[in-house]
Write a protein that holds these residues in place. Structure first.
Motif, PDB file in Angstrom:
ATOM      1  N   ASP A 139      46.050  63.516   6.719  1.00 27.46           N
ATOM      2  CA  ASP A 139      45.296  62.263   6.767  1.00 27.46           C
ATOM      3  C   ASP A 139      43.821  62.549   6.485  1.00 27.46           C
ATOM      4  O   ASP A 139      43.309  63.595   6.875  1.00 27.46           O
ATOM      5  N   PRO A 140      43.108  61.610   5.830  1.00 33.13           N
ATOM      6  CA  PRO A 140      41.679  61.819   5.571  1.00 33.13           C
ATOM      7  C   PRO A 140      40.917  61.889   6.893  1.00 33.13           C
ATOM      8  O   PRO A 140      41.236  61.165   7.843  1.00 33.13           O
ATOM      9  N   ALA A 141      39.914  62.789   6.950  1.00 29.56           N
ATOM     10  CA  ALA A 141      39.244  63.056   8.230  1.00 29.56           C
ATOM     11  C   ALA A 141      38.321  61.918   8.626  1.00 29.56           C
ATOM     12  O   ALA A 141      37.123  61.992   8.431  1.00 29.56           O
ATOM     13  N   ALA A 142      38.864  60.858   9.146  1.00 30.35           N
ATOM     14  CA  ALA A 142      38.036  59.782   9.678  1.00 30.35           C
ATOM     15  C   ALA A 142      37.503  60.227  11.036  1.00 30.35           C
ATOM     16  O   ALA A 142      38.012  61.162  11.638  1.00 30.35           O
ATOM     17  N   ASP A 143      36.464  59.530  11.518  1.00 25.65           N
ATOM     18  CA  ASP A 143      35.889  59.912  12.810  1.00 25.65           C
ATOM     19  C   ASP A 143      36.909  59.755  13.924  1.00 25.65           C
ATOM     20  O   ASP A 143      37.105  60.637  14.748  1.00 25.65           O
ATOM     21  N   VAL A 144      37.523  58.579  13.939  1.00 22.23           N
ATOM     22  CA  VAL A 144      38.557  58.350  14.945  1.00 22.23           C
ATOM     23  C   VAL A 144      39.815  57.931  14.208  1.00 22.23           C
ATOM     24  O   VAL A 144      39.780  57.060  13.342  1.00 22.23           O
ATOM     25  N   CYS A 145      40.909  58.604  14.533  1.00 22.55           N
ATOM     26  CA  CYS A 145      42.131  58.375  13.790  1.00 22.55           C
ATOM     27  C   CYS A 145      42.707  57.000  14.121  1.00 22.55           C
ATOM     28  O   CYS A 145      42.849  56.647  15.296  1.00 22.55           O
ATOM     29  N   LYS A 146      42.999  56.216  13.085  1.00 25.29           N
ATOM     30  CA  LYS A 146      43.550  54.878  13.298  1.00 25.29           C
ATOM     31  C   LYS A 146      44.828  54.716  12.502  1.00 25.29           C
ATOM     32  O   LYS A 146      44.985  55.287  11.428  1.00 25.29           O
TER      33      LYS A 146
ATOM     34  N   LEU B 178      46.725  56.945  20.188  1.00 22.18           N
ATOM     35  CA  LEU B 178      45.546  57.464  19.504  1.00 22.18           C
ATOM     36  C   LEU B 178      44.263  56.902  20.098  1.00 22.18           C
ATOM     37  O   LEU B 178      43.252  57.601  20.196  1.00 22.18           O
ATOM     38  N   ALA B 179      44.315  55.646  20.526  1.00 22.58           N
ATOM     39  CA  ALA B 179      43.128  55.045  21.130  1.00 22.58           C
ATOM     40  C   ALA B 179      42.765  55.787  22.407  1.00 22.58           C
ATOM     41  O   ALA B 179      41.587  55.974  22.722  1.00 22.58           O
ATOM     42  N   GLY B 180      43.790  56.230  23.146  1.00 27.12           N
ATOM     43  CA  GLY B 180      43.520  56.984  24.374  1.00 27.12           C
ATOM     44  C   GLY B 180      42.928  58.349  24.061  1.00 27.12           C
ATOM     45  O   GLY B 180      42.116  58.870  24.805  1.00 27.12           O
ATOM     46  N   ALA B 181      43.340  58.940  22.927  1.00 25.03           N
ATOM     47  CA  ALA B 181      42.924  60.308  22.639  1.00 25.03           C
ATOM     48  C   ALA B 181      41.569  60.369  21.931  1.00 25.03           C
ATOM     49  O   ALA B 181      40.817  61.327  22.121  1.00 25.03           O
ATOM     50  N   LYS B 182      41.267  59.339  21.117  1.00 24.27           N
ATOM     51  CA  LYS B 182      39.995  59.293  20.374  1.00 24.27           C
ATOM     52  C   LYS B 182      39.721  60.600  19.628  1.00 24.27           C
ATOM     53  O   LYS B 182      38.743  61.291  19.895  1.00 24.27           O
ATOM     54  N   VAL B 183      40.631  60.968  18.725  1.00 18.64           N
ATOM     55  CA  VAL B 183      40.430  62.214  17.980  1.00 18.64           C
ATOM     56  C   VAL B 183      40.275  61.905  16.501  1.00 18.64           C
ATOM     57  O   VAL B 183      40.767  60.882  16.025  1.00 18.64           O
ATOM     58  N   PRO B 184      39.581  62.801  15.783  1.00 17.78           N
ATOM     59  CA  PRO B 184      39.529  62.636  14.325  1.00 17.78           C
ATOM     60  C   PRO B 184      40.896  62.941  13.731  1.00 17.78           C
ATOM     61  O   PRO B 184      41.697  63.649  14.336  1.00 17.78           O
ATOM     62  N   CYS B 185      41.148  62.376  12.545  1.00 11.97           N
ATOM     63  CA  CYS B 185      42.432  62.643  11.919  1.00 11.97           C
ATOM     64  C   CYS B 185      42.531  64.089  11.463  1.00 11.97           C
ATOM     65  O   CYS B 185      41.532  64.766  11.287  1.00 11.97           O
ATOM     66  N   TRP B 186      43.757  64.557  11.319  1.00 11.08           N
ATOM     67  CA  TRP B 186      43.974  65.937  10.861  1.00 11.08           C
ATOM     68  C   TRP B 186      44.751  65.878   9.553  1.00 11.08           C
ATOM     69  O   TRP B 186      45.315  64.842   9.194  1.00 11.08           O
ATOM     70  N   ALA B 187      44.802  67.014   8.849  1.00 12.13           N
ATOM     71  CA  ALA B 187      45.499  67.044   7.566  1.00 12.13           C
ATOM     72  C   ALA B 187      46.950  66.601   7.747  1.00 12.13           C
ATOM     73  O   ALA B 187      47.539  66.914   8.771  1.00 12.13           O
TER      74      ALA B 187
END
Lengths: 439, 297, 289
Positions: free
Chosen positions: A430-437, A419-428
């Protein structure tokens, strides 16, 4: 004398060599024969590669796309599809007219796809819903694909298995606990497990964890990865696996073991289930997936039609428009069990298995506890590695009996790296955080 | 590279030639290989050492590979399979070739039947053996017909029978390759040696060991090298039979390449396979060096 | 067909029938061995044929009948009617024969060089050949597709012919070299003494003697090319070879079609083996003198 001999020998030898060369060069000059049915536009897809689906889809193309002749070309492997499209665009020699694949397969190709904003008006007119069109932007400002069809996963049940259903349970609204109890009782009664799970190399079992098990138990996927609820979910899976046919590690399409009677109950993609009830639809039912503490997690698969950069967009637009028409969409459902993306009334005369699937999907999506999960959005080429983490956890916990808590903690780092490599927001869901962790 | 002793047939050339004719004979193959593979090789090897598509130098791909939970099992299975299968196949192929050499009635038909698996692609071969070993397959059908209990041959819980099934399928699929090379080698062995040895009272086994085997050495060497290199390349059968519970190195290469779309780690795997294959090939070439170079009469 | 080969001891007393009995027993044992091995080799092929011509319901029965009890040609017919089967067959034949021609023309001289000449760098050359074969094809195919796109031969049988020739060269060269090794030099020398040029001697004398090896190499080349999917899928798009057209979609098809496809791919290769077998066995038992 020897002179003559010598001359004739060598001449013959050279003649032989010459003939060989001639044959080889003629061969090389020969053009090959087309294997995609010719046509003005090539419709290139990861879907409908299986023999019968392909024939049925080709028929739809000839019947519903009137203005242009379409050749159909299918490659089931997303990686091969990806390679073909990329190398054609890179070399600026594009022979693909329409590139049609599921959202997750198109996502890594974002930079190679033409913008199709000018087709949105037609799509809306055809009745394609806004949220699906938004999905087609793939997180950018431009429309990258026009939604084509959708599908989901349900549970297919051979009616023989209903006798072991836990008392008081409603087969159309089972909880995970009841589902497990059912598998245990059926196992005891038969002396062998009769539930199956698509855990073969090409099976879609990682989608069960991503869209069903974890959302239902934890309400999320990534953000709740190491929660106690997730441990509960994987522990449930361990117990459930003990009551699955061990041959499941070879099952890729559940319709085959179901039709053979090797298993009686199985979860899978509808398109991979519809062949099971084909001969005797009255012996089968299809039901929504079970309900967990956080709701009925279910996954929606959307496929879209895109145009590669440098392709002939005008021709492709004709095909896309024709296939978005409600009549063509319903025909696709009738033939290949993929559901319309337009608001079309489903006809009452659908074939038996399709009807079963349609009802189950309907119940699943409209359940008061429904919790929509999407396949990973925006991970692009990392989608495979993301799915592999789930498969690895399954292998270690279920096949090798490792402790669920320790295992998910161990794989959290892997997930984090991806996920760190992709740097994408979360998808349903999961709550839409800026960067998915990973949580 | 010692200048060998073989009586090379070189014409007493009329004009002095600087290059050996051998050079001109092998030149076309070298040109073709370089034209086709030089650049792809470079790209493939580079991919194993860079980040993503042409990024900076990194060893991360190798770390990913070694830390993958399937890596060490894949190494183990690949080695195990090769160590078990190659000797078995050579034994089997030699027995087949010697049976044919005894010219039984119908040997032409036998040879044809035994060469058939050559024509079967590994995907199809995996399928055939899957239909035999699967839970409701032909083997269990026979067992049930005989009144016995069916057995889960391919279940991950029975690694021994899994391995047995893969071995048997590979034995069926790839022995023909060795057989055809050995048979074509035997074709070239003049019979008078064997007859002469028989006249001097050597029995069958002595003749086999003292006469036939040494003359077959070039063929056996070729068969051994090719078979081993190809054995490193096969995974379709194992995958069809066991899913992912019997990983092999090449299968992992394809998994990383297609399912996980990570060409970098796939390249690292590919280089491992190549390194092991090449080391094996060098050992074979050295160990089986044919001193006589030629059949002298 | 009764030439004594597994010879009993030669010092036989005229009235002693033991050697004869032993001989007969040996012949019988050889036959038994041959039949057993043939069964092992043929039964799987028989099963795939049975499965291809079964109805789909028939394939779901348990226990499975071992004979075509549920005979049906529906699966096979559906399979053969799918688009691209005929085109794929034509392409595959092109590719197979083209690969055969190229690899023989380029490979046989190189095999001869390895067998007949001692030259510096022989081992490195052989390793160089194997080097290309030892890398999994998938790693090579993608950059190769890029090259072919630039050159303009991408998506044509020629692209696949070139790839397959390169893949088949090591086999061709190594097998032909091992056979040329067995061809006596003096036959060649004799031809030269009678005034043949080196090429003439090779074509008139060596080649006929090396026929079995050439046949063996041809069988491998053709079959390899016929069954190679991974590279062919990446190098072609709308002019696929039959296996690339069939096998790539088969993995996602129902079992019945997978069997049908498997059988359809086996049959042409069987015919080819039958044709080449004649050459491979043409000198069975003749002595090279």
């Amino acid at each position: 004398m020897s002179q003559v001999l010598n001359a004739s020998f060598s001449r013959r030898g050279l003649l032989g060599l010459g003939a060989g060369l001639a044959v080889a060069s003629t061969l090389a000059g020969c053009a090959g024969a087309s294997t995609s049915g010719g046509g003005d536009v090539t419709f290139f897809s990861t879907q409908f590669a299986p023999v019968e689906e392909k024939q049925r889809f080709e028929k739809i193309l000839t019947e519903y796309v009137k203005d242009v002749k379409v050749g159909f070309n299918a490659l089931p492997s997303a990686a091969d599809f990806n390679t073909q499209l990329k190398s054609q665009v890179d070399a600026k020699k594009v022979s693909i007219g329409v590139a049609a694949a599921i959202h997750g397969d198109l996502a890594p190709l974002g930079d190679y796809l033409d913008n199709v904003d000018d087709l949105v008006a037609d799509a809306k007119a055809a009745g394609i819903t806004d949220d699906l069109l938004t999905l087609g932007k793939m997180g950018t400002a431009q429309q990258k694909y026009i939604p084509w069809m959708q599908a989901s996963y349900v549970v297919c049940v051979n009616k023989k298995a209903l006798e072991w259903l836990p008392s008081g349970a409603d087969v159309n609204a089972l909880t995970y606990d009841q589902f497990l109890q059912w598998a245990v009782d059926a196992n005891k009664a038969n002396g062998k497990p009769v539930f199956g799970f698509p855990a073969g190399p090409k099976g879609l079992y990682h989608r069960f964890f991503q869209g069903y098990l974890l959302p239902s138990f934890t309400g999320g996927v990534v953000s709740r990865w190491t929660s106690d609820d997730a441990v509960k979910g994987w522990t449930w899976m361990q117990e459930f696996w003990k009551n699955c046919n061990p041959a499941s590690t070879n099952y890729e399409f559940m319709q085959e073991p179901l039709a053979r009677g090797e298993v009686l109950v199985a979860w899978d993609h509808v398109a991979r289930l519809v062949a099971a009830p084909k001969d005797k639809p009255e012996d089968w039912i299809m039901v929504p997936a079970p309900i967990g503490d956080k709701g009925l997690g279910y996954m929606l698969i959307v496929a879209g039609m895109a145009v590669p950069k440098g392709g002939d967009k005008a021709q492709a637009a004709k095909v896309i428009k024709a296939l978005s028409a409600p009549a063509a969409q319903v025909e696709l459902l009738r033939q290949n069990a993929f559901f319309p993306v337009v608001k079309a009334d489903l006809p009452t005369d659908l074939p038996g298995p399709i009807k079963l699937a349609a009802e189950a999907i309907e119940k699943q999506a409209t359940s008061p506890k429904a919790l929509l999960a999407l396949p990973p959005v925006g991970l692009g080429a990392k989608d495979g590695e993301f799915g592999q983490v789930f498969k690895d956890v399954f292998r270690e916990t279920c096949l090798q009996g490792a402790d669920p808590k320790a295992t998910i903690t161990k794989y959290a780092t892997n997930l984090e790296t991806i996920l760190a490599g992709a740097k994408v927001p979360c998808w349903a869901p999961d709550p839409a955080a800026d960067v998915c962790k990973v949580g | 590279m010692v200048e060998a002793t073989g009586p090379a047939v070189v014409a007493p050339s009329r004009r002095p030639r600087r290059l050996s004719p051998a050079f001109w004979l092998i030149l076309p193959s070298i040109i073709l290989m370089l034209l086709l593979f030089a650049y792809p090789m470079f790209v493939g090897i580079r991919a194993a050492f860079v980040e993503g598509d042409g990024g900076g130098f990194t060893m991360a791909n190798w770390a990913r590979m070694v830390n993958d939970p399937q890596f060490w099992p894949a190494v183990r299975n690949t080695v195990l399979l090769i160590v078990v299968i190659i000797p078995l196949q050579f034994l089997f192929a030699m027995i087949m070739a010697l049976l044919l050499q005894a010219k039984p009635r119908g040997s032409a038909v036998y040879f044809y039947l035994w060469a058939i698996p050559l024509a079967v692609s590994d995907l199809a071969a995996g399928l055939v053996w899957l239909s035999i070993f699967s839970d409701q397959g032909y083997l269990n059908s026979v067992l049930v017909d005989l009144g016995l209990q069916p057995f889960a041959w391919l279940s991950y819980q029975n690694p021994q029978t899994q391995f047995l099934a893969v071995t048997l399928a590979e034995l069926w699929r790839a022995t023909s390759l060795v057989l055809v090379i050995v048979v074509s080698g035997m074709q070239g062995i003049p019979k008078d040696y064997d007859e002469a040895a028989a006249v001097f009272g050597a029995n069958y086994w002595q003749r086999l060991w003292q006469v036939t085997m040494p003359l077959l050495r070039p063929s056996l060497q070729v068969a051994l090298i090719l078979r081993t290199i190809l054995a490193f390349q096969t995974f379709a059968v194992a995958q069809a039979l066991t899913g992912e519970s019997f990983p092999l190195l090449v299968g992992e290469t394809y998994r990383w390449y297609s399912a996980l779309s990570n060409p970098n780690v796939a390249s690292a795997y590919a280089l491992v396979i190549m390194a092991v294959s090449m080391v094996t090939a060098v050992i074979y070439l050295r160990a089986l060096r044919d001193e006589s170079r030629q059949v002298k009469r | 067909m009764t030439a004594p080969t597994s010879t009993p001891p030669r010092a036989a007393v005229p009235v002693d029938y033991a050697p004869l009995r032993a001989h007969r027993r040996n012949r019988a044992l050889i036959q038994v061995g041959c039949v057993l091995i043939s069964l092992f080799m043929a039964v799987p092929i028989y099963l795939i044929a049975v499965a291809s011509f079964s109805t789909r319901e028939g394939l779901n029965q348990f226990p499975q009948p071992l004979w075509p009890k549920n005979f049906g040609t529906e699966t096979m017919a559906t399979f053969l009617q799918s688009t691209g089967i005929v085109g794929g067959l034509i392409n595959s034949l092109y590719v197979g024969v083209g690969t055969l021609a190229f690899s023989s023309l380029i490979g046989a001289p190189a095999g001869y060089a390895i067998a007949r000449f001692a030259f510096r760098g022989k081992d490195p050359y052989q390793l160089f050949l194997l080097f290309t074969r030892a890398l999994p094809i998938v790693v090579l195919s993608v950059p190769l597709a890029g090259i072919f796109l630039q050159v303009g031969i991408y998506d044509s049988p020629l692209a696949v012919i070139l790839l397959h020739t390169a893949l088949a060269l090591p086999t061709t060269i190594l097998i032909t070299s091992s056979v040329f090794l067995a061809v006596p030099v003096d036959a060649e020398e004799a031809a030269r003494i009678f005034g043949c040029t080196p090429v003439g001697a090779f074509v008139r004398v060596v080649l006929p003697l090396a026929l079995p090896g050439m046949a063996a190499a041809s069988i491998f080349t053709f079959v390899m090319s016929w069954n190679e999917v991974l590279g062919a899928t990446i190098l072609t798009f709308s002019q696929r070879t039959l296996p690339a057209q069939v096998l790539s979609s088969l993995s996602d098809s129902p079992l019945a079609f997978r069997f049908a496809g498997g059988l359809v791919l086996v049959i042409p290769a069987l015919i080819f083996i039958a044709l080449m077998r004649k050459y491979l066995l043409n000198m069975w038992g003749t002595t090279i003198r």
